[in-house]
Design a protein around this motif. Structure first.
Motif, PDB file in Angstrom:
ATOM      1  N   GLY A   1      -2.388  15.191  10.791  1.00 64.94           N
ATOM      2  CA  GLY A   1      -1.868  13.980  11.728  1.00 64.94           C
ATOM      3  C   GLY A   1      -1.952  12.821  10.993  1.00 64.94           C
ATOM      4  O   GLY A   1      -2.905  12.678  10.261  1.00 64.94           O
ATOM      5  N   TRP A   2      -1.063  11.637  11.502  1.00 67.16           N
ATOM      6  CA  TRP A   2      -1.218  10.288  10.944  1.00 67.16           C
ATOM      7  C   TRP A   2      -0.785   9.622  12.040  1.00 67.16           C
ATOM      8  O   TRP A   2      -0.027   9.836  12.931  1.00 67.16           O
ATOM      9  N   ARG A   3      -1.169   8.268  11.946  1.00 66.60           N
ATOM     10  CA  ARG A   3      -0.662   7.258  12.915  1.00 66.60           C
ATOM     11  C   ARG A   3      -0.594   5.719  12.177  1.00 66.60           C
ATOM     12  O   ARG A   3      -1.234   5.542  11.366  1.00 66.60           O
ATOM     13  N   PRO A   4       0.425   4.935  12.451  1.00 63.99           N
ATOM     14  CA  PRO A   4       0.567   3.716  11.877  1.00 63.99           C
ATOM     15  C   PRO A   4      -0.643   2.840  12.032  1.00 63.99           C
ATOM     16  O   PRO A   4      -1.199   2.718  13.329  1.00 63.99           O
ATOM     17  N   LEU A   5      -1.160   2.040  11.117  1.00 69.94           N
ATOM     18  CA  LEU A   5      -2.109   1.105  11.272  1.00 69.94           C
ATOM     19  C   LEU A   5      -1.525  -0.346  12.054  1.00 69.94           C
ATOM     20  O   LEU A   5      -0.595  -0.811  11.137  1.00 69.94           O
ATOM     21  N   ALA A   6      -1.945  -0.875  12.930  1.00 75.34           N
ATOM     22  CA  ALA A   6      -1.593  -1.867  13.445  1.00 75.34           C
ATOM     23  C   ALA A   6      -2.012  -3.133  12.816  1.00 75.34           C
ATOM     24  O   ALA A   6      -2.955  -3.243  12.259  1.00 75.34           O
ATOM     25  N   PRO A   7      -1.219  -4.268  13.172  1.00 71.84           N
ATOM     26  CA  PRO A   7      -1.740  -5.584  12.667  1.00 71.84           C
ATOM     27  C   PRO A   7      -3.067  -5.975  13.115  1.00 71.84           C
ATOM     28  O   PRO A   7      -3.557  -5.476  14.091  1.00 71.84           O
ATOM     29  N   PRO A   8      -3.830  -6.898  12.362  1.00 75.60           N
ATOM     30  CA  PRO A   8      -5.167  -7.492  12.727  1.00 75.60           C
ATOM     31  C   PRO A   8      -5.383  -7.630  14.105  1.00 75.60           C
ATOM     32  O   PRO A   8      -4.302  -8.451  14.790  1.00 75.60           O
ATOM     33  N   GLY A   9      -6.237  -7.356  15.018  1.00 76.24           N
ATOM     34  CA  GLY A   9      -6.292  -7.444  16.345  1.00 76.24           C
ATOM     35  C   GLY A   9      -5.299  -6.802  17.257  1.00 76.24           C
ATOM     36  O   GLY A   9      -5.730  -6.911  18.579  1.00 76.24           O
ATOM     37  N   LEU A  10      -4.613  -5.833  17.171  1.00 76.84           N
ATOM     38  CA  LEU A  10      -3.698  -5.145  17.707  1.00 76.84           C
ATOM     39  C   LEU A  10      -4.152  -3.419  17.516  1.00 76.84           C
ATOM     40  O   LEU A  10      -4.988  -3.454  16.649  1.00 76.84           O
ATOM     41  N   SER A  11      -3.646  -2.528  18.037  1.00 78.44           N
ATOM     42  CA  SER A  11      -4.043  -1.108  18.133  1.00 78.44           C
ATOM     43  C   SER A  11      -2.673  -0.294  18.529  1.00 78.44           C
ATOM     44  O   SER A  11      -1.765  -0.732  19.262  1.00 78.44           O
ATOM     45  N   THR A  12      -2.595   1.006  17.855  1.00 78.09           N
ATOM     46  CA  THR A  12      -1.419   1.722  18.291  1.00 78.09           C
ATOM     47  C   THR A  12      -2.000   2.833  18.989  1.00 78.09           C
ATOM     48  O   THR A  12      -1.096   3.802  19.265  1.00 78.09           O
ATOM     49  N   GLY A  13      -3.124   2.623  19.369  1.00 80.52           N
ATOM     50  CA  GLY A  13      -3.669   3.817  20.232  1.00 80.52           C
ATOM     51  C   GLY A  13      -3.526   5.224  19.967  1.00 80.52           C
ATOM     52  O   GLY A  13      -3.704   5.489  18.989  1.00 80.52           O
ATOM     53  N   LEU A  14      -3.108   6.198  20.813  1.00 83.61           N
ATOM     54  CA  LEU A  14      -2.838   7.513  20.582  1.00 83.61           C
ATOM     55  C   LEU A  14      -1.558   7.802  19.864  1.00 83.61           C
ATOM     56  O   LEU A  14      -0.926   8.906  20.227  1.00 83.61           O
ATOM     57  N   SER A  15      -0.831   6.893  19.158  1.00 84.20           N
ATOM     58  CA  SER A  15       0.392   7.206  18.646  1.00 84.20           C
ATOM     59  C   SER A  15       0.343   7.776  17.585  1.00 84.20           C
ATOM     60  O   SER A  15       0.756   7.587  16.233  1.00 84.20           O
TER      61      SER A  15
ATOM     62  N   ALA B   1       0.757  -1.186  -0.202  1.00 88.24           N
ATOM     63  CA  ALA B   1      -0.025  -0.020  -0.014  1.00 88.24           C
ATOM     64  C   ALA B   1       0.917   1.308   0.101  1.00 88.24           C
ATOM     65  O   ALA B   1       2.059   1.042   0.520  1.00 88.24           O
ATOM     66  N   PRO B   2       0.415   2.419  -0.444  1.00 84.82           N
ATOM     67  CA  PRO B   2       1.235   3.398  -0.361  1.00 84.82           C
ATOM     68  C   PRO B   2       1.698   3.947   1.031  1.00 84.82           C
ATOM     69  O   PRO B   2       2.804   4.301   1.244  1.00 84.82           O
ATOM     70  N   ALA B   3       0.868   3.536   2.004  1.00 83.87           N
ATOM     71  CA  ALA B   3       1.466   3.694   3.351  1.00 83.87           C
ATOM     72  C   ALA B   3       0.208   3.450   4.367  1.00 83.87           C
ATOM     73  O   ALA B   3      -0.724   3.431   4.306  1.00 83.87           O
ATOM     74  N   TRP B   4       0.491   2.365   5.178  1.00 83.49           N
ATOM     75  CA  TRP B   4      -0.598   1.793   6.216  1.00 83.49           C
ATOM     76  C   TRP B   4      -0.575   2.669   7.269  1.00 83.49           C
ATOM     77  O   TRP B   4      -0.070   2.312   8.571  1.00 83.49           O
ATOM     78  N   VAL B   5      -1.187   3.820   7.220  1.00 80.51           N
ATOM     79  CA  VAL B   5      -1.745   4.715   8.132  1.00 80.51           C
ATOM     80  C   VAL B   5      -3.027   5.313   8.189  1.00 80.51           C
ATOM     81  O   VAL B   5      -3.649   5.161   7.025  1.00 80.51           O
ATOM     82  N   ASP B   6      -3.535   5.909   9.225  1.00 82.16           N
ATOM     83  CA  ASP B   6      -4.652   6.766   9.225  1.00 82.16           C
ATOM     84  C   ASP B   6      -4.423   8.107   9.138  1.00 82.16           C
ATOM     85  O   ASP B   6      -3.107   8.498   9.492  1.00 82.16           O
ATOM     86  N   TRP B   7      -5.579   9.059   8.844  1.00 89.90           N
ATOM     87  CA  TRP B   7      -5.183  10.197   8.787  1.00 89.90           C
ATOM     88  C   TRP B   7      -6.122  11.296   9.730  1.00 89.90           C
ATOM     89  O   TRP B   7      -6.972  11.038   9.655  1.00 89.90           O
ATOM     90  N   ARG B   8      -5.614  12.510   9.988  1.00 94.28           N
ATOM     91  CA  ARG B   8      -6.379  13.557  10.625  1.00 94.28           C
ATOM     92  C   ARG B   8      -5.931  14.787  10.119  1.00 94.28           C
ATOM     93  O   ARG B   8      -4.799  15.116   9.576  1.00 94.28           O
ATOM     94  N   TRP B   9      -7.093  15.932   9.750  1.00 93.27           N
ATOM     95  CA  TRP B   9      -6.570  17.101   9.190  1.00 93.27           C
ATOM     96  C   TRP B   9      -7.572  18.055   9.908  1.00 93.27           C
ATOM     97  O   TRP B   9      -8.666  17.898  10.159  1.00 93.27           O
ATOM     98  N   GLY B  10      -6.909  19.495   9.889  1.00 93.91           N
ATOM     99  CA  GLY B  10      -8.146  20.393  10.090  1.00 93.91           C
ATOM    100  C   GLY B  10      -7.243  21.620  11.141  1.00 93.91           C
ATOM    101  O   GLY B  10      -6.125  21.164  11.589  1.00 93.91           O
ATOM    102  N   ASP B  11      -7.770  22.901  10.821  1.00 94.36           N
ATOM    103  CA  ASP B  11      -7.126  23.843  11.722  1.00 94.36           C
ATOM    104  C   ASP B  11      -5.705  24.111  11.339  1.00 94.36           C
ATOM    105  O   ASP B  11      -4.854  24.361  12.691  1.00 94.36           O
ATOM    106  N   GLY B  12      -5.367  23.702  10.260  1.00 98.42           N
ATOM    107  CA  GLY B  12      -3.778  23.978   9.947  1.00 98.42           C
ATOM    108  C   GLY B  12      -2.816  22.939  10.330  1.00 98.42           C
ATOM    109  O   GLY B  12      -1.673  23.271  10.547  1.00 98.42           O
ATOM    110  N   LEU B  13      -3.571  21.793  10.596  1.00 94.52           N
ATOM    111  CA  LEU B  13      -2.745  20.463  11.152  1.00 94.52           C
ATOM    112  C   LEU B  13      -2.870  19.409  10.383  1.00 94.52           C
ATOM    113  O   LEU B  13      -3.980  19.068   9.775  1.00 94.52           O
TER     114      LEU B  13
END
Length: 251
Positions: A149-163, A135-147
């Motif tokens: 954000g992104w965090r890595p997507l964890a393997p199935p069944g795991l989480s990266t929390g607030l990383s 994939a281009p990048a295994w991440v999730d994204w946030r956007w807004g207010d001039g910011l």
């Protein structure tokens, strides 16, 4: 010296059996016939990039066998730095037809930033779980207010929390983007200032995210958005251009 014994860990993703030929640090990869009947027609072939991850990454970190997870790779802090964060340290974000992709400064970065997933192992920090889907990048994204954000997507069944990694929008497309990270202590506040963004594209396991629209990034920042080099479409995605006679790409 006793011979090194390879250990093979199998994963099953979406009905397709994937294997990682991995060993403890210092072990050499043996000949194909060492794997005997485990290599079947439904398995990833030995010449698949999956079987090369161990050798490619071994000089730059340590392979670890974690209970209930399997083999993962921990990058050496002497190589990546003690404050390493995947998709932030040692690279930059560039736009592609398939979404934002992380262009690594390391010549081995093609593997862990386009295949597999990252998560935090309490005793080691960030570790990489190998998989064969690109994939281009295994991440999730946030956007807004001039910011941004992104965090890595964890393997199935795991989480990266607030990383989450956040940067100001004007720093998003700069080289070595990790040097512009906002303090981790502000993550919760920054999440309240931003919203989820980007199209989720279904993968064999979970999804990957295309991220914010490049035109919107260019509009907000007033900067030209860097483009990725031509690349193979992600699994299940049609090509964006067809090859015309003579090998010229037609729109």
């Amino acid at each position: 010296m006793a011979p090194c014994r390879l250990r093979v860990r199998w994963f099953r993703t979406g009905g397709v059996t994937v294997f990682a030929i991995l060993a403890a640090s210092g072990c050499a990869l043996g000949p194909a016939d060492e794997f005997g009947p485990q290599v079947t027609s439904s398995s990833t072939p030995l010449d698949n990039p999956m079987s090369q991850f161990r050798e490619v990454l071994a000089p730059y970190g340590t392979w670890m066998d974690l209970p209930d997870v399997g083999w993962v790779w921990h990058p050496d802090p002497n190589v990546v730095g003690a404050d390493f964060v995947p998709y932030a340290t040692g690279g930059r974000w560039v736009s592609s037809d398939w979404g934002w992709t992380f262009e690594s400064d390391w010549d081995w970065g093609q593997a862990p930033f386009h295949y597999g997933r990252w998560f935090i192992e309490p005793s080691a920090g960030w570790v990489w779980w190998p998989d064969s889907e690109w994939a281009p990048a295994w991440v999730d994204w946030r956007w807004g207010d001039g910011l941004v954000g992104w965090r890595p997507l964890a393997p199935p069944g795991l989480s990266t929390g607030l990383s989450w990694t956040f940067v100001g929008a004007n720093d998003f497309v700069r080289p070595d983007v990790g040097t512009h990270r906002l303090p981790g202590s502000r993550v919760q506040a920054l999440m309240r200032q931003t919203q989820p963004v980007g199209e989720h594209v279904v993968a064999r396991e979970g999804y990957w995210n295309r991220g914010p629209e490049p035109k919107e990034v260019a509009r907000v920042t007033g900067q030209e958005v860097p483009r990725a080099k031509p690349m193979t479409p992600p699994t299940g995605q049609p090509p964006r251009a067809q090859a015309a006679p003579g090998g010229v790409l037609a729109p």
